[in-house]
Design a protein around this motif. Structure first.
Motif, PDB file in Angstrom:
ATOM      1  N   TRP A 186     -12.682   9.475  -0.123  1.00  0.00           N
ATOM      2  CA  TRP A 186     -13.810  10.014  -0.874  1.00  0.00           C
ATOM      3  C   TRP A 186     -14.910  11.081   0.074  1.00  0.00           C
ATOM      4  N   ARG A 187     -14.840  10.348   1.475  1.00  0.00           N
ATOM      5  CA  ARG A 187     -15.483  11.610   2.406  1.00  0.00           C
ATOM      6  C   ARG A 187     -14.930  13.059   2.124  1.00  0.00           C
ATOM      7  N   GLU A 188     -13.606  12.987   2.137  1.00  0.00           N
ATOM      8  CA  GLU A 188     -13.021  14.321   2.143  1.00  0.00           C
ATOM      9  C   GLU A 188     -13.360  15.062   0.890  1.00  0.00           C
ATOM     10  N   ARG A 189     -13.525  14.217  -0.097  1.00  0.00           N
ATOM     11  CA  ARG A 189     -13.885  14.961  -1.312  1.00  0.00           C
ATOM     12  C   ARG A 189     -15.183  15.660  -1.378  1.00  0.00           C
ATOM     13  N   GLN A 190     -16.063  15.104  -0.673  1.00  0.00           N
ATOM     14  CA  GLN A 190     -17.441  15.824  -0.480  1.00  0.00           C
ATOM     15  C   GLN A 190     -17.341  16.845   0.491  1.00  0.00           C
ATOM     16  N   ILE A 225      -2.282   2.143  -3.998  1.00  0.00           N
ATOM     17  CA  ILE A 225      -1.459   2.972  -5.300  1.00  0.00           C
ATOM     18  C   ILE A 225      -1.196   1.878  -6.504  1.00  0.00           C
ATOM     19  N   ASP A 226      -0.999   0.840  -6.064  1.00  0.00           N
ATOM     20  CA  ASP A 226      -0.628  -0.072  -7.297  1.00  0.00           C
ATOM     21  C   ASP A 226      -1.832  -0.353  -8.090  1.00  0.00           C
ATOM     22  N   GLN A 227      -2.794  -0.346  -7.596  1.00  0.00           N
ATOM     23  CA  GLN A 227      -4.202  -0.248  -8.534  1.00  0.00           C
ATOM     24  C   GLN A 227      -4.772   1.123  -9.199  1.00  0.00           C
ATOM     25  N   GLU A 229       2.547  15.092  -1.377  1.00  0.00           N
ATOM     26  CA  GLU A 229       3.290  15.910  -0.260  1.00  0.00           C
ATOM     27  C   GLU A 229       2.361  15.860   1.048  1.00  0.00           C
ATOM     28  N   ASP A 230       1.122  16.123   0.861  1.00  0.00           N
ATOM     29  CA  ASP A 230       0.363  16.201   2.218  1.00  0.00           C
ATOM     30  C   ASP A 230      -0.235  14.750   2.522  1.00  0.00           C
ATOM     31  N   GLY A 231      -0.051  13.731   1.967  1.00  0.00           N
ATOM     32  CA  GLY A 231      -0.416  12.656   2.161  1.00  0.00           C
ATOM     33  C   GLY A 231      -1.221  11.862   1.003  1.00  0.00           C
ATOM     34  N   PRO A 232      -1.773  10.986   1.131  1.00  0.00           N
ATOM     35  CA  PRO A 232      -2.378  10.118  -0.131  1.00  0.00           C
ATOM     36  C   PRO A 232      -3.510  10.926  -0.635  1.00  0.00           C
ATOM     37  N   GLN A 233      -3.653  10.850  -1.828  1.00  0.00           N
ATOM     38  CA  GLN A 233      -4.530  11.752  -2.659  1.00  0.00           C
ATOM     39  C   GLN A 233      -5.288  10.854  -3.623  1.00  0.00           C
ATOM     40  N   VAL A 246     -10.683   9.046  -9.778  1.00  0.00           N
ATOM     41  CA  VAL A 246     -12.068   9.058  -9.227  1.00  0.00           C
ATOM     42  C   VAL A 246     -12.986   7.900  -9.491  1.00  0.00           C
ATOM     43  N   THR A 247     -12.995   7.658 -10.724  1.00  0.00           N
ATOM     44  CA  THR A 247     -13.618   6.494 -11.428  1.00  0.00           C
ATOM     45  C   THR A 247     -13.149   5.059 -10.637  1.00  0.00           C
ATOM     46  N   ARG A 248     -12.040   4.942 -10.533  1.00  0.00           N
ATOM     47  CA  ARG A 248     -11.448   3.648 -10.101  1.00  0.00           C
ATOM     48  C   ARG A 248     -11.768   3.708  -8.539  1.00  0.00           C
ATOM     49  N   LEU A 249     -11.572   4.971  -7.804  1.00  0.00           N
ATOM     50  CA  LEU A 249     -12.081   5.009  -6.331  1.00  0.00           C
ATOM     51  C   LEU A 249     -13.524   4.540  -6.022  1.00  0.00           C
ATOM     52  N   ARG A 250     -14.536   5.262  -7.018  1.00  0.00           N
ATOM     53  CA  ARG A 250     -15.967   4.776  -6.927  1.00  0.00           C
ATOM     54  C   ARG A 250     -15.934   3.293  -7.055  1.00  0.00           C
ATOM     55  N   HIS A 251     -15.485   2.692  -8.103  1.00  0.00           N
ATOM     56  CA  HIS A 251     -15.727   1.308  -8.555  1.00  0.00           C
ATOM     57  C   HIS A 251     -15.394   0.498  -7.319  1.00  0.00           C
ATOM     58  N   TYR A 252     -14.043   0.942  -6.623  1.00  0.00           N
ATOM     59  CA  TYR A 252     -13.471   0.361  -5.546  1.00  0.00           C
ATOM     60  C   TYR A 252     -14.427   0.196  -4.397  1.00  0.00           C
ATOM     61  N   LEU A 253     -14.967   1.316  -4.072  1.00  0.00           N
ATOM     62  CA  LEU A 253     -15.866   1.425  -3.043  1.00  0.00           C
ATOM     63  C   LEU A 253     -17.250   0.979  -3.307  1.00  0.00           C
ATOM     64  N   ALA A 254     -17.486   0.682  -4.495  1.00  0.00           N
ATOM     65  CA  ALA A 254     -19.106   0.313  -4.776  1.00  0.00           C
ATOM     66  C   ALA A 254     -19.918   0.985  -4.719  1.00  0.00           C
ATOM     67  N   LEU A 255     -19.414   2.376  -5.057  1.00  0.00           N
ATOM     68  CA  LEU A 255     -20.536   3.405  -4.813  1.00  0.00           C
ATOM     69  C   LEU A 255     -21.174   3.924  -6.218  1.00  0.00           C
TER      70      LEU A 255
END
Length: 229
Positions: free
Chosen positions: A167-171, A203-205, A212-216, A220-229
């Motif tokens: 998330w930080r890298e996205r910003q 990944i399972d969630q 190829e260059d690592g996790p991506q 985004v919606t699930r990511l924000r919900h997971y992080l409670a942002l």
């Protein structure tokens, strides 16, 4: 934990003194140039700064990738990650504190670094103390950034921290992954096996996908919900 602060030659885009720093930028650039001893080319894998050594130089890297790491006598390595340099200065903490190098700084791509004499730079700053604003503003910004990362690493599980970093890298992306799974595990202070298990959980969630260059980020919606942002 003190972080490997990385001053940029160019003023940071935000902050109380941005207008003043922009005005002083040409003078700061000239001061660095005047204190430069020579340019040196580094090949991938070469140490620019080595943990535990005394250094009387600072290093200005215009472009290229460098990694930052810290090791202990047992051989355990903490890999902070890599930086895609944009006129980054290394060695400023050692310059001000006169203490041994805290972090290994290693070239990951072939790059050129301007080697700056610490003694000459000290004399310049004493003659023009307003130029210390560049270091003060950058160190404050990087301190808060590093403290944020460290606090998250202490308070949250590894899976959360993997997601939070994406998330930080996205910003904004001053710090990059190492692209090597073993180094990524070391960056989170864990083993490769534990890192893989945490990554699989994300990944399972459907939050993360393994590119190829690592996790991506996969969603985004699930990511924000997971992080409670």
């Amino acid at each position: 934990m003190q972080g490997p602060f990385k001053v940029q030659q160019e003023p940071y885009p935000l902050g109380r003194f941005h207008a003043e720093l922009s005005r002083l930028a040409p003078k700061f650039s000239q001061a660095l140039q005047a204190c430069s001893l020579f340019d040196r080319r580094y090949l991938p894998g070469e140490f620019i700064m080595r943990q535990g050594e005394q250094s009387e130089h600072l290093y200005l890297v215009a472009t290229g990738r460098v990694s930052l790491s810290s090791a202990v006598h047992s051989g355990r390595l903490f890999q902070l990650g890599e930086i895609a340099c944009q006129r980054q200065i290394f060695g400023e903490m050692e310059f001000f504190s006169a203490t041994p190098v805290q972090w290994n700084v290693v070239a990951q791509t072939e790059l050129d670094a301007s080697v700056i004499c610490a003694h000459k730079l000290a004399q310049r700053l004493l003659a023009a103390p307003e130029l210390t604003l560049f270091f003060a503003a950058a160190l404050a910004s990087d301190y808060l950034d590093t403290l944020d990362i460290t606090t998250s690493r202490l308070l949250h599980p590894i899976a959360y921290n993997i997601a939070y970093e994406l998330w930080r890298e996205r910003q904004r992306t001053p710090m990059l992954g190492s692209r090597k799974r073993a180094h990524e595990a070391a960056r989170f202070g864990t083993t490769e096996r534990v890192y893989r298990r945490a990554l699989k959980e994300l990944i399972d969630q459907g939050i993360v996908q393994d590119g190829e260059d690592g996790p991506q980020i996969a969603d985004v919606t699930r990511l924000r919900h997971y992080l409670a942002l």
